[in-house]
Design a protein around this motif. Structure first.
Motif, PDB file in Angstrom:
ATOM      1  N   GLU A  41     -14.774  -6.732   0.296  1.00 18.10           N
ATOM      2  CA  GLU A  41     -15.565  -6.431  -0.919  1.00 18.10           C
ATOM      3  C   GLU A  41     -15.136  -7.301  -2.105  1.00 18.10           C
ATOM      4  OE1 GLU A  41     -16.291  -1.647   0.037  1.00 18.10           O
ATOM      5  OE2 GLU A  41     -14.844  -2.266  -1.482  1.00 18.10           O
TER       6      GLU A  41
ATOM      7  N   GLU B 280      -8.601   0.164   5.102  1.00 22.10           N
ATOM      8  CA  GLU B 280      -8.881   0.174   3.656  1.00 22.10           C
ATOM      9  C   GLU B 280      -8.558  -1.196   3.046  1.00 22.10           C
ATOM     10  OE1 GLU B 280      -7.297   3.588   1.575  1.00 22.10           O
ATOM     11  OE2 GLU B 280      -8.956   3.366   0.137  1.00 22.10           O
TER      12      GLU B 280
ATOM     13  N   LYS C   2      -4.235  -2.102 -10.017  1.00 18.86           N
ATOM     14  CA  LYS C   2      -5.417  -2.264 -10.876  1.00 18.86           C
ATOM     15  C   LYS C   2      -6.575  -1.404 -10.350  1.00 18.86           C
ATOM     16  CE  LYS C   2      -6.029  -4.042 -14.070  1.00 18.86           C
ATOM     17  NZ  LYS C   2      -5.709  -3.458 -15.406  1.00 18.86           N
ATOM     18  N   LEU C   3      -6.759  -1.403  -9.014  1.00 19.84           N
ATOM     19  CA  LEU C   3      -7.837  -0.587  -8.433  1.00 19.84           C
ATOM     20  C   LEU C   3      -7.653   0.891  -8.763  1.00 19.84           C
ATOM     21  CD1 LEU C   3      -8.279  -2.093  -4.829  1.00 19.84           C
ATOM     22  CD2 LEU C   3      -9.921  -2.133  -6.706  1.00 19.84           C
ATOM     23  N   LYS C   4      -6.394   1.300  -8.914  1.00 18.14           N
ATOM     24  CA  LYS C   4      -6.096   2.716  -9.214  1.00 18.14           C
ATOM     25  C   LYS C   4      -6.121   2.997 -10.714  1.00 18.14           C
ATOM     26  CE  LYS C   4      -5.700   3.788  -4.940  1.00 18.14           C
ATOM     27  NZ  LYS C   4      -6.734   4.593  -4.294  1.00 18.14           N
ATOM     28  N   GLY C   5      -6.447   1.978 -11.508  1.00 17.70           N
ATOM     29  CA  GLY C   5      -6.592   2.215 -12.960  1.00 17.70           C
ATOM     30  C   GLY C   5      -5.302   2.104 -13.743  1.00 17.70           C
TER      31      GLY C   5
ATOM     32  N   LYS D 204     -12.379  -6.978  -3.682  1.00 15.12           N
ATOM     33  CA  LYS D 204     -11.581  -6.180  -4.629  1.00 15.12           C
ATOM     34  C   LYS D 204     -10.115  -6.587  -4.574  1.00 15.12           C
ATOM     35  CE  LYS D 204     -14.569  -2.175  -4.852  1.00 15.12           C
ATOM     36  NZ  LYS D 204     -14.911  -0.909  -4.210  1.00 15.12           N
ATOM     37  N   ILE D 205      -9.701  -7.122  -3.429  1.00 17.99           N
ATOM     38  CA  ILE D 205      -8.356  -7.715  -3.331  1.00 17.99           C
ATOM     39  C   ILE D 205      -8.542  -9.174  -2.945  1.00 17.99           C
ATOM     40  CG2 ILE D 205      -6.213  -7.790  -1.998  1.00 17.99           C
ATOM     41  CD1 ILE D 205      -6.056  -4.874  -1.999  1.00 17.99           C
TER      42      ILE D 205
ATOM     43  N   TRP E 268     -11.233  -3.674   1.198  1.00 19.38           N
ATOM     44  CA  TRP E 268     -11.022  -4.200  -0.159  1.00 19.38           C
ATOM     45  C   TRP E 268     -11.117  -5.733  -0.158  1.00 19.38           C
ATOM     46  CZ3 TRP E 268      -6.282  -0.540  -1.188  1.00 19.38           C
ATOM     47  CH2 TRP E 268      -6.740   0.671  -1.683  1.00 19.38           C
TER      48      TRP E 268
ATOM     49  N   GLN F 270      -2.780  -5.737  -7.353  1.00 11.98           N
ATOM     50  CA  GLN F 270      -4.234  -5.533  -7.255  1.00 11.98           C
ATOM     51  C   GLN F 270      -4.581  -4.090  -6.869  1.00 11.98           C
ATOM     52  OE1 GLN F 270      -6.563  -9.239  -5.956  1.00 11.98           O
ATOM     53  NE2 GLN F 270      -4.591  -9.540  -4.975  1.00 11.98           N
ATOM     54  N   ILE F 271      -3.747  -3.461  -6.034  1.00 14.61           N
ATOM     55  CA  ILE F 271      -4.010  -2.037  -5.722  1.00 14.61           C
ATOM     56  C   ILE F 271      -3.775  -1.207  -6.993  1.00 14.61           C
ATOM     57  CG2 ILE F 271      -3.350  -0.017  -4.349  1.00 14.61           C
ATOM     58  CD1 ILE F 271      -2.640  -1.836  -2.041  1.00 14.61           C
TER      59      ILE F 271
ATOM     60  N   TYR G 163       0.839  -1.217   0.000  1.00 18.49           N
ATOM     61  CA  TYR G 163       0.000   0.000   0.000  1.00 18.49           C
ATOM     62  C   TYR G 163       0.875   1.269   0.000  1.00 18.49           C
ATOM     63  CZ  TYR G 163      -3.822   3.016   1.806  1.00 18.49           C
ATOM     64  OH  TYR G 163      -4.769   3.990   1.991  1.00 18.49           O
TER      65      TYR G 163
END
Ligand code: NAP
Length: 329
Positions: A293, A286, A163-166, A295-296, A290, A160-161, A130
């Motif tokens: 959810e 956070e 990817k979450l940030k685009g 997301k990770i 993630w 994966q973070i 992170y």
């Protein structure tokens, strides 16, 4: 009287660790004083940093490390019996603490989630990913990110973070099974660094315009190759150098000064312990969110039994693990 088992460093490692470098000892713990608690380990972490940090131990010292433990006896009202804590008690089944350095797991931790994640994705390795990616690389959406040891505890979270940030994410790992895993968790391009014929060509194919951010877990020759493919003003988070931890000879020379200077590349080394207090708690929350959810995603490489600590540690250094290497008691 409680008998604690401890794994000690019998002989300083020379090159790759061996079974004979470790010794299992048993000690009787004294009764508790006021303010103290007795802890019983539930999950212990084995991490690459232990190979480096062991150089600072004396022969006979207990191996260092973090664990998730339960309070089994308490003379400290802040930590009643049953409290689950994170503690740097080393490779030990039981330990005594005065409470000062104990950290409770997040209050919102659900029963459905294994507490072992507090040593992995929602713990030190997750925080490393992170802060290394967001604060050291300062990654922005649309950028191309490269991470190595990508299927490991830190690397899989980095990807994966990102990817979450685009971002567009490229990862390398040491087996085809790991490469498949990286694709499954969303990496745009993943490759087995042990079987590619040319690392340079593979990196070019993965990102023909080069890399904005490089999250480096490996160092050495891999890094020297990557630096030549960084974009102008590229940022490198120097997180680890596992390819060099067991080296016995001369260290390799560093990256090409020409590429560093003309590319105006910034390399910053960091330790995850830099971020403490509120900022650390916010990041943990956070990461937990993630995970809950979906997301990770996470995987763990769980070895059962305290007696297998050295085997788990050496297995992780060899690359046996997909995801975080953990020992379950
Ligand atoms: P990990 O990736 O879960 O496990 C270590 C992995 O390193 C192995 O699975 C293996 O995977 C890979 N590896 C071993 N030897 C290698 C070599 N010669 N070349 C390339 N890869 C090699 O470990 P982790 O906990 O996530 O740590 C990853 C890195 O981050 C380490 O360098 C560690 O020291 C560093 N770290 C730094 C901080 C900090 O605060 N700066 C905090 C935590 C971790 P393959 O099968 O892919 O080879």
């Amino acid at each position: 009287m409680v008998r604690a088992k401890r794994w000690t460093l019998k002989t300083q490692f020379h090159g790759f660790p061996k079974n004979s470098d470790f010794e299992l000892k048993t000690v009787d713990l004294p009764p508790l004083n006021n303010g103290e608690v007795l802890l019983e380990a539930l999950f212990l972490s084995v991490d690459p940093y232990m190979r480096l940090a062991s150089k600072r131990l004396k022969e006979g010292d207990t191996m260092m490390g973090e664990q998730v433990a339960r309070v089994v006896e308490s003379k400290n009202p802040t930590f009643p019996v049953g409290t689950i804590v994170l503690v740097h008690a080393g490779w030990a089944t039981h330990s005594i603490s005065d409470g000062q350095a104990l950290q409770k797991v997040l209050a919102e931790w659900p029963d459905s989630l294994s507490l072992s994640l507090a040593l992995g994705t929602v713990g030190m390795p997750g925080l490393t990913a992170y802060f290394g990616l967001l604060n050291i690389c300062g990654v922005k959406g649309g950028e191309t990110v490269l991470v190595n040891a990508a299927a490991g505890a830190v690397g899989a979270v980095v990807g994966q973070i990102a990817k979450l940030k685009g971002c567009r994410v490229v990862g390398s790992a040491g087996s085809d099974e790991k490469v498949e895993y990286l694709k499954k968790i969303g990496f745009d391009f993943a490759f087995n660094y042990k079987t590619v014929t040319s690392l340079e060509e593979t990196l070019k194919k993965a990102a023909p315009d080069g890399y904005d951010c490089y999250f480096d877990n490996v160092g050495g020759e891999f890094t020297n190759t990557v630096i030549k493919q960084m974009k102008k003003f590229g940022r490198v988070a120097m997180c680890g150098a596992i390819s060099m931890y067991n080296s016995t000879g001369q260290l390799l020379p560093g990256p090409s000064p020409e590429h560093m200077i003309y590319g105006e590349i910034r390399i910053e080394a960091f330790l995850c312990t830099r971020w403490q207090g509120e900022v650390k708690q916010k990041a943990l929350k956070e990461l937990l969110k993630w995970v809950l959810e979906g997301k990770i995603q996470y995987r763990e490489y769980v070895i059962e039994g305290f007696d297998n600590m050295p085997a788990a540690f050496m297995g992780m250094l060899k690359g046996d693990n997909v995801g975080k290497a953990i020992v379950k008691i």
